[in-house]
Design a protein around this motif. Structure first.
Motif, short mmCIF file in Angstrom:
data_model
loop_
_atom_site.label_atom_id
_atom_site.label_comp_id
_atom_site.label_asym_id
_atom_site.label_seq_id
_atom_site.Cartn_x
_atom_site.Cartn_y
_atom_site.Cartn_z
N LEU A 31 -6.31 -32.28 -46.56
CA LEU A 31 -5.65 -31.14 -47.16
C LEU A 31 -6.32 -30.70 -48.47
O LEU A 31 -6.47 -29.51 -48.73
CB LEU A 31 -4.17 -31.46 -47.42
N VAL A 32 -6.72 -31.68 -49.27
CA VAL A 32 -7.39 -31.35 -50.54
C VAL A 32 -8.68 -30.60 -50.27
O VAL A 32 -8.97 -29.57 -50.90
CB VAL A 32 -7.66 -32.63 -51.35
N PHE A 33 -9.47 -31.09 -49.32
CA PHE A 33 -10.77 -30.45 -49.10
C PHE A 33 -10.65 -29.19 -48.25
O PHE A 33 -11.52 -28.32 -48.31
CB PHE A 33 -11.75 -31.46 -48.53
N LYS A 34 -9.57 -29.05 -47.48
CA LYS A 34 -9.30 -27.75 -46.86
C LYS A 34 -8.98 -26.73 -47.94
O LYS A 34 -9.39 -25.56 -47.86
CB LYS A 34 -8.13 -27.86 -45.88
N GLY A 35 -8.26 -27.16 -48.98
CA GLY A 35 -7.99 -26.29 -50.11
C GLY A 35 -9.27 -25.86 -50.80
O GLY A 35 -9.43 -24.70 -51.20
N ALA A 36 -10.22 -26.80 -50.93
CA ALA A 36 -11.52 -26.46 -51.54
C ALA A 36 -12.25 -25.41 -50.72
O ALA A 36 -12.90 -24.51 -51.25
CB ALA A 36 -12.37 -27.72 -51.68
N LEU A 37 -12.15 -25.50 -49.40
CA LEU A 37 -12.89 -24.58 -48.52
C LEU A 37 -12.36 -23.15 -48.58
O LEU A 37 -13.07 -22.22 -48.19
CB LEU A 37 -12.84 -25.10 -47.08
N THR A 38 -11.13 -22.95 -49.09
CA THR A 38 -10.61 -21.59 -49.19
C THR A 38 -11.40 -20.75 -50.20
O THR A 38 -11.46 -19.52 -50.07
CB THR A 38 -9.13 -21.58 -49.60
N SER A 39 -11.99 -21.40 -51.19
CA SER A 39 -12.87 -20.66 -52.10
C SER A 39 -14.33 -20.79 -51.71
O SER A 39 -15.12 -19.86 -51.90
CB SER A 39 -12.68 -21.15 -53.54
N LEU A 40 -14.71 -21.93 -51.12
CA LEU A 40 -16.12 -22.15 -50.77
C LEU A 40 -16.56 -21.25 -49.60
O LEU A 40 -17.70 -20.78 -49.57
CB LEU A 40 -16.35 -23.61 -50.41
N GLY A 41 -15.65 -21.01 -48.63
CA GLY A 41 -16.01 -20.17 -47.49
C GLY A 41 -16.40 -18.76 -47.91
O GLY A 41 -17.51 -18.30 -47.60
N PRO A 42 -15.51 -18.04 -48.62
CA PRO A 42 -15.91 -16.70 -49.08
C PRO A 42 -17.12 -16.71 -50.01
O PRO A 42 -17.90 -15.77 -50.03
CB PRO A 42 -14.66 -16.20 -49.83
N THR A 43 -17.29 -17.81 -50.77
CA THR A 43 -18.40 -17.86 -51.72
C THR A 43 -19.74 -17.94 -51.00
O THR A 43 -20.72 -17.28 -51.41
CB THR A 43 -18.24 -19.06 -52.68
N ILE A 44 -19.83 -18.74 -49.92
CA ILE A 44 -21.12 -18.79 -49.22
C ILE A 44 -21.43 -17.46 -48.54
O ILE A 44 -22.59 -17.07 -48.42
CB ILE A 44 -21.18 -19.95 -48.19
N ILE A 45 -20.38 -16.75 -48.10
CA ILE A 45 -20.60 -15.42 -47.54
C ILE A 45 -21.13 -14.48 -48.64
O ILE A 45 -22.11 -13.77 -48.45
CB ILE A 45 -19.30 -14.86 -46.94
N ALA A 46 -20.46 -14.50 -49.80
CA ALA A 46 -20.85 -13.59 -50.89
C ALA A 46 -22.25 -13.90 -51.39
O ALA A 46 -23.03 -12.99 -51.68
CB ALA A 46 -19.84 -13.69 -52.02
N GLN A 47 -22.59 -15.19 -51.52
CA GLN A 47 -23.90 -15.56 -52.03
C GLN A 47 -25.03 -15.25 -51.05
O GLN A 47 -26.19 -15.23 -51.42
CB GLN A 47 -23.92 -17.04 -52.42
N SER A 48 -24.69 -15.02 -49.80
CA SER A 48 -25.71 -14.73 -48.79
C SER A 48 -25.98 -13.24 -48.63
O SER A 48 -26.90 -12.85 -47.92
CB SER A 48 -25.28 -15.30 -47.43
N LEU A 49 -25.15 -12.40 -49.29
CA LEU A 49 -25.30 -10.95 -49.11
C LEU A 49 -26.59 -10.46 -49.74
O LEU A 49 -27.03 -10.95 -50.78
CB LEU A 49 -24.11 -10.23 -49.75
N LEU A 50 -27.18 -9.46 -49.11
CA LEU A 50 -28.32 -8.79 -49.70
C LEU A 50 -27.84 -7.95 -50.89
O LEU A 50 -26.64 -7.70 -51.05
CB LEU A 50 -28.99 -7.89 -48.66
N GLN A 51 -28.76 -7.50 -51.72
CA GLN A 51 -28.41 -6.86 -52.98
C GLN A 51 -27.47 -5.67 -52.80
O GLN A 51 -26.52 -5.51 -53.55
CB GLN A 51 -29.67 -6.43 -53.73
N ASN A 52 -27.72 -4.83 -51.81
CA ASN A 52 -26.92 -3.63 -51.61
C ASN A 52 -25.97 -3.74 -50.42
O ASN A 52 -25.45 -2.73 -49.95
CB ASN A 52 -27.84 -2.41 -51.42
#
Length: 377
Positions: free
Chosen positions: A296-317
């Motif tokens: 449960l603790v690490f599922k909680g961590a993944l709620t922010s980590l999931g969107p973050t890896i998507i955002a960090q992978s985006l191209l500039q525009n």
């Protein structure tokens, strides 16, 4: 007001709207199975009501992402705050399957919109994405935690439907917050945001995360506890562990979001997902409470980590709403399929064996994604 302060105001404001909007939904999960008759429902309808909102979201994220790009984040957030208040009011005043189902469909659309808007605000700036997403997630959990603690008490005093009537007022405060949200320019594109399509490796990872915790674990943890304790104690223990889902998000999401900003989201995501998988292994081997808390603790961590890896992978525009919609669609599909599959699988497998099988599937999906091309997030 500086653009950074304006961005933080948008993140805190939109997350507060989500927190207030979640009051009715969170309490409904605790109330409806026990008080189904007071809402004019039979027990089979309860499962339909509690899963309908997820299936609605799976197939509308892409449409809602396009709508958000067209009319603006602030405008659609205002609409969502109104529909959230309406769905809570229908829980209080409505009777019968048709009205409650309409409320759940309305809530499914509302939640999808608010999820996309809060994430869109959070990823608007290029730095500290994980921290902003994590803090937003923490704020969003305050509503469900309050609903389960205070709302549960009010149900005993006022009855279930009167309690939802009381919740209309705090939910309606979200409308005032939405009116005062700052206008933040979100990157737009003419490209059609994807929702459900041929899965990438990371889509399978998100599907399994929804399937595992929100599906298999949520359905089977009380069954496991009931073998070692009385039914009432098992229900109490299972409820406490399920409430930990919200507490773990409130604590772990901002912490691991900050860590992801410092060390990179991908490697931190892999670590957190591995430890969540370990939690399932521990549950399957008899270390129930420790394993449950770990996953449960690490599922909680993944709620922010999931969107973050998507955002960090985006191209500039590259606009963020489409990829974020795809991520959430796959996760919600897993969370919708999980309870349905678990109900069948538990008739032929023990709960412990099922947790072990889920751990293997989690590990396999994580391994496949880890060794895929880095751009295939």
């Amino acid at each position: 007001m500086s653009s950074i302060n304006k961005g933080w105001q948008a993140i805190i404001g939109s997350s507060s709207i989500m927190s207030l909007a979640l009051l009715g939904d969170a309490l409904l999960y605790a109330v409806l199975p026990i008080y189904a008759s007071e809402f004019g429902l039979t027990l089979p309808w309860v499962g339909v009501m509690l899963s309908a909102n997820r299936f609605v979201r799976v197939f509308t994220y892409g449409l809602l992402a396009r709508l958000t790009n067209r009319i603006g984040v602030r405008s659609i957030c205002l609409i969502a705050s109104i529909t959230a208040t309406t769905s809570t009011a229908l829980y209080g005043f409505g009777q019968g399957a048709a009205i409650i189902l309409f409320a759940r469909v309305l809530w499914g659309l509302t939640y999808a919109v608010l999820l996309l808007t809060t994430l869109s605000y959070a990823v608007e700036y290029g730095k500290q994405i994980g921290t902003r997403i994590g803090i937003g997630q923490s704020i969003q959990r305050l509503g469900p935690i309050s609903a389960l603690l205070i709302g549960g008490w009010l149900v005993g005093v006022l009855g279930p439907q009167n309690t939802f009537i009381v919740l209309i007022l705090p939910t309606a405060l979200s409308i005032f917050i939405a009116v005062n949200l700052p206008t933040v320019q979100i990157k737009k594109t003419k490209a059609r945001p994807p929702s459900i399509a041929r899965p990438k490796p990371v889509d399978i990872v998100f599907f399994m995360h929804g399937f595992s915790v929100d599906g298999v674990f949520a359905i089977s943890i009380t069954i496991i506890l009931a073998r070692e304790a009385s039914l009432s104690s098992a229900v109490l223990g299972g409820s406490a562990l399920l409430a930990m889902r919200h507490v773990s998000v409130a604590i772990a999401a901002p912490l691991f979001g900050w860590i992801a900003d410092r060390f990179g989201a991908r490697r931190v995501f892999i670590l957190a997902a591995s430890l969540m998988t370990l939690g399932f292994i521990l549950v399957s081997t008899g270390f129930i409470v420790f394993g449950a808390l770990l996953l449960l603790v690490f599922k909680g961590a993944l709620t922010s980590l999931g969107p973050t890896i998507i955002a960090q992978s985006l191209l500039q525009n590259e606009e963020p709403i489409g990829p974020l919609a795809r991520m959430q669609a796959w996760q919600d599909l897993g969370a919708a399929c999980g309870p349905l599959s678990a109900g069948f699988l538990l008739t032929i497998l023990s709960a412990e064996t099922l947790h072990g099988a889920v751990a293997f599937a989690l590990f396999a999906s994580l391994f496949f994604w880890t060794f895929s091309k880095p751009r295939q997030v």
